[in-house]
Enzyme design. Structure first.
Site, PDB file in Angstrom:
ATOM      1  N   LYS A 138       0.661  -1.298   0.012  1.00 52.22           N
ATOM      2  CA  LYS A 138       0.155   0.096   0.028  1.00 52.22           C
ATOM      3  C   LYS A 138       0.933   1.367  -0.013  1.00 52.22           C
ATOM      4  O   LYS A 138       2.035   1.311   0.873  1.00 52.22           O
ATOM      5  CB  LYS A 138      -0.739  -0.116   1.354  1.00 52.22           C
ATOM      6  CG  LYS A 138      -1.474   1.131   1.512  1.00 52.22           C
ATOM      7  CD  LYS A 138      -1.434   1.466   2.892  1.00 52.22           C
ATOM      8  CE  LYS A 138      -0.234   2.154   3.559  1.00 52.22           C
ATOM      9  NZ  LYS A 138      -0.247   2.520   4.749  1.00 52.22           N
ATOM     10  N   ASP A 176      -5.928   0.626   8.581  1.00 56.32           N
ATOM     11  CA  ASP A 176      -5.451   0.388   7.120  1.00 56.32           C
ATOM     12  C   ASP A 176      -6.203  -0.819   6.437  1.00 56.32           C
ATOM     13  O   ASP A 176      -5.921  -1.104   5.281  1.00 56.32           O
ATOM     14  CB  ASP A 176      -4.161   0.354   6.937  1.00 56.32           C
ATOM     15  CG  ASP A 176      -3.461   1.773   7.066  1.00 56.32           C
ATOM     16  OD1 ASP A 176      -4.152   2.753   7.158  1.00 56.32           O
ATOM     17  OD2 ASP A 176      -2.166   1.928   6.995  1.00 56.32           O
TER      18      ASP A 176
HETATM   19  O1  C5P Z   1      -5.076   0.762  13.419  1.00 55.88           O
HETATM   20  P1  C5P Z   1      -3.660   0.487  13.536  1.00 55.88           P
HETATM   21  O2  C5P Z   1      -3.545  -0.600  14.414  1.00 55.88           O
HETATM   22  O3  C5P Z   1      -2.729   0.128  12.202  1.00 55.88           O
HETATM   23  O4  C5P Z   1      -3.075   1.670  14.046  1.00 55.88           O
HETATM   24  C1  C5P Z   1      -1.689   1.517  15.000  1.00 55.88           C
HETATM   25  C2  C5P Z   1      -1.575   2.568  15.925  1.00 55.88           C
HETATM   26  O5  C5P Z   1      -1.378   3.972  15.026  1.00 55.88           O
HETATM   27  C3  C5P Z   1      -2.792   3.017  16.735  1.00 55.88           C
HETATM   28  O6  C5P Z   1      -2.798   2.230  17.915  1.00 55.88           O
HETATM   29  C4  C5P Z   1      -2.662   4.507  16.907  1.00 55.88           C
HETATM   30  O7  C5P Z   1      -1.785   4.970  17.805  1.00 55.88           O
HETATM   31  C5  C5P Z   1      -1.943   4.863  15.631  1.00 55.88           C
HETATM   32  N1  C5P Z   1      -2.843   5.448  14.709  1.00 55.88           N
HETATM   33  C6  C5P Z   1      -3.573   6.894  14.713  1.00 55.88           C
HETATM   34  N2  C5P Z   1      -4.549   7.202  13.912  1.00 55.88           N
HETATM   35  C7  C5P Z   1      -4.757   6.302  12.934  1.00 55.88           C
HETATM   36  C8  C5P Z   1      -4.299   5.256  12.670  1.00 55.88           C
HETATM   37  C9  C5P Z   1      -3.287   4.965  13.594  1.00 55.88           C
HETATM   38  O8  C5P Z   1      -3.311   7.529  15.899  1.00 55.88           O
HETATM   39  N3  C5P Z   1      -5.810   6.971  11.916  1.00 55.88           N
END
Ligand code: C5P
Length: 298
Positions: free
Chosen positions: A19, A148
């Site tokens: 991605k 994502d």
């Molecule tokens: O959703 P994912 O597990 O990929 O996200 C990892 C971390 O990245 C989250 O726990 C958060 O701290 C941060 N994050 C965020 N805002 C987003 C995506 C991710 O703050 N839109």
């Protein structure tokens, strides 16, 4: 396992394409801490590959250049979480499965490896288990696995807003000749977000009716990745990668996701291959990959 080998040994195979965040604007923050983003996203023709096969008991195997790194992380990866979540949803239909992951993408590298693997697992197991869940159900399962994952289910050019769940296809986006480069230093996404100086940056505005590669390049060139500055504090090489890609002829360079992978867009695949082999010669210890991204009208 070579590509044909995977397809021979496993009845169902899926690609987990890398991605690429062509733009990533951080426009705010929700009460739960997640950040609000505007992202222009495309997908590369390189990535991880997964195979699925009915089995006596659940099994999970790994191969590929980064398979050992993932196994060393305890193998606690999103593939198994995706399998378990889908199984909870479909119940008795979900017979035991052997899943094989050929890990070609570096870990924690900003090009969605884990998220793409999770999305490919949902797609592959739906096929293996013979199910046809509504698109909305699948998208909400995906979101539970990570912000994502819904966009990786689509694996085609799109704009994602919110934390990544509000998705709009961009059929007009052309394919790009690209080089991906990563210094093989994993980056913690939460740490990058924590270091972000401003959370309310200008939104992504794309002029209506954008068409042709040059129009899109101008639009992408004037967009940003707001996570690049905080990521550069953690991985000094990010600045160096951009300079090197430019020196080898990249029209635009930028970091993807929370890094540390950067991409360069080139005039042709021949130019991208030439730049990739020069960069690989200079930095044999880096991940360097020439790739063509998918076009919106794929
Ligand atoms: O959703 P994912 O597990 O990929 O996200 C990892 C971390 O990245 C989250 O726990 C958060 O701290 C941060 N994050 C965020 N805002 C987003 C995506 C991710 O703050 N839109």
């Amino acid at each position: 396992m070579p590509e044909e080998g995977l397809a021979d040994a496993f009845g169902v195979t899926e690609e987990a394409r890398a991605k690429i965040n062509l733009a990533l604007h951080v426009t705010g923050q929700r009460a739960d801490g997640y950040h609000l983003l505007d992202m222009l996203v495309t997908f590369a023709d390189c990535g991880d590959r997964l195979g699925f096969l009915p089995a006596q008991a659940d099994a999970f195997t790994l191969s590929g250049p980064f398979g050992e790194t993932l196994a060393g992380d305890g193998g606690a990866n999103l593939v198994l979480r995706a399998r378990d979540l889908l199984r909870e949803t479909v119940g008795a239909l979900a017979f035991p499965v052997h899943i094989h992951l050929q890990k070609n993408l570096p870990i924690a590298s900003g090009i969605g490896g884990g998220s793409a693997d999770a999305a490919a697992t949902l797609r592959g197991l739906m096929r293996l288990w013979g199910m046809d869940l509504p698109v909305e159900t699948l998208a909400s399962l995906a979101l539970k696995l990570g912000a994502d994952v819904p966009m990786c289910l689509e694996s085609r050019p799109l704009i994602a807003r919110g934390i990544g769940e509000r998705i709009e296809a961009v059929p007009e986006l052309p394919a790009f000749a690209m080089v991906l480069a990563n210094p093989l230093k994993g980056v913690s996404t939460p740490e990058v977000f924590r270091r972000l100086a401003a959370k309310n940056n200008p939104a992504l505005h794309l002029a209506p009716g954008l068409s042709g590669t040059s129009g899109w390049l101008t639009a992408i060139g004037s967009a940003r990745n707001d996570l690049e500055a905080p990521a550069r504090e953690l991985v000094q090489e990010i600045a160096v990668i951009s300079q090197m890609l430019q020196a080898h002829g990249a029209l635009i360079t930028r970091m993807s996701g929370s890094g540390a992978t950067c991409f360069g867009i080139f005039t042709s695949m021949a130019a991208a291959h030439e730049a990739a082999s020069a960069l690989h010669g200079e930095r044999p210890d880096w991940y360097v990959q020439a790739t063509e991204t998918v076009s919106g009208g794929m």
